[in-house]
Design an enzyme around this catalytic site. Structure first.
Site, short mmCIF file in Angstrom:
data_model
loop_
_atom_site.label_atom_id
_atom_site.label_comp_id
_atom_site.label_asym_id
_atom_site.label_seq_id
_atom_site.Cartn_x
_atom_site.Cartn_y
_atom_site.Cartn_z
N LYS A 194 57.82 54.73 20.90
CA LYS A 194 57.23 53.65 20.02
C LYS A 194 56.00 54.65 19.50
CE LYS A 194 55.18 49.09 19.45
NZ LYS A 194 54.92 47.97 20.21
N LYS A 247 60.64 53.47 17.34
CA LYS A 247 60.18 52.63 16.41
C LYS A 247 59.05 53.32 16.03
CE LYS A 247 57.72 48.06 16.07
NZ LYS A 247 57.30 47.04 16.61
#
Ligand SMILES: [Zn+2]
Length: 323
Positions: A194, A247
């Site tokens: 992330k 992400k």
């Protein structure tokens, strides 16, 4: 002698193109994110995410039926709590909107896979993803809070818990915590990779989780790094993650491909709020063909190696794909 190679032969008709298509996008690839809020009879559009809504818990059963009818197999539940404090204790409160929504969805549509987002930033008064000590997010002090949050979501009925905080060691801690409570079949979808991204802006408005000071660069990853992504993914696999997420999605498709090649776990991507908002804004201006752009974008994620695509476009895209 004709030396021209003719790849165009395989594009000559829609039947030929169907026959040789390498990547097939399906509603079965999608996870639809749902935002729940305290209160009743609420369905309010989120201004920076047109077409996405805040729902009160009484609205989610009907929404879940609509999602399942489109052939979408899963939802991920995010929420705003009734109260916030220094450690984010409403994150594991069984009476919070997220826990109640998870139960309501599973009661309404038992076959719909429900993912709980495990993080504290929506629940802490300071908006950081963990417990603070002198403006530093204390990794090890945060882990027990994440474990409690994951267990509470499993208890509410979540099939998958998805830690998004980027604390070290949280996948192993959550796995041990779930197992100790008997939730051996609750999967972990780790936000393993992330990045500290500008693309999260509209989401932070949606869940009111903008940090009150500083940013998240001490725990989320530097957008410049790729090899570090492989390290994060490998650690989470070792710790017991069942699904590995990257992400954001679109500007990290090179990372998606590298992680896909480096692991044997299913890969998920999160097509985040900023990616969504840009498409919606351009479409609203008549600058792009929304349906075409969305399906092409989601196909690119699958082609890069993602099987699971968490996207705010899921309901529209599913309707287009099955029209
Ligand atoms: Zn967070």
């Amino acid at each position: 002698m004709n030396m021209i190679q003719r790849p165009r032969r395989l594009r000559i008709s829609s039947g030929m193109r169907d026959l040789v298509r390498e990547t097939e996008l399906s509603p079965r690839d999608f996870v639809y994110p749902i935002f729940v809020v305290p209160g009743e009879h609420i369905k309010e559009e989120i201004p920076s995410m047109p077409g996405c809504y805040h729902y009160s818990v009484d609205q989610v059963a009907a929404l879940a039926r609509e999602i399942a009818a489109l052939g979408i197999p899963a939802v991920e539940v995010f929420g705003l709590p009734e109260y916030k404090d220094e450690i984010g204790s409403s994150a594991w409160d069984m009476t919070s909107p997220v826990q109640r929504a998870i139960t309501a969805i599973k009661d309404a549509v038992p076959e719909l896979v429900v993912v709980g987002d495990v993080c504290l930033c929506q629940y802490t008064s300071h908006g950081h993803c963990g417990e603070l000590h002198d403006h530093y997010v204390d990794n090890d002090a945060t882990l027990p809070h994440l474990v409690k949050t994951a267990i509470s979501q499993a208890r509410a009925g979540a099939d998958i818990v998805a830690p998004s905080d980027m604390m070290d060691g949280r996948v192993a801690a959550i796995r041990a915590g779930l197992d100790a409570e008997g939730f051996v079949n609750t999967s972990i979808m780790s936000y393993a990779v992330k990045y500290a991204s500008g693309y999260y802006g509209p989401f932070r408005d949606a869940v009111d989780s903008t940090p009150s000071f500083g940013d998240r660069r001490q725990y989320q990853m530097d957008p410049a790094n790729a090899r570090e992504a492989l390290k994060e993914a490998a650690l989470d696999v070792q710790e017991g993650a069942d699904i590995i997420m990257v992400k954001p999605a679109l500007v990290y498709l090179d990372i998606v491909r590298q992680v896909y090649e480096a692991t044997d776990r299913p890969i998920a991507v999160y097509n985040v709020s900023g990616e969504y908002a840009m498409v919606k804004a351009a479409a609203a201006n008549g600058w792009i063909d929304e349906q075409r752009i969305v399906l092409e974008t989601l196909t690119s994620m699958k082609r890069a190696g993602a099987k699971i695509i968490i996207t705010y476009h899921a309901m529209d895209a599913a309707a287009w794909l099955t029209a």
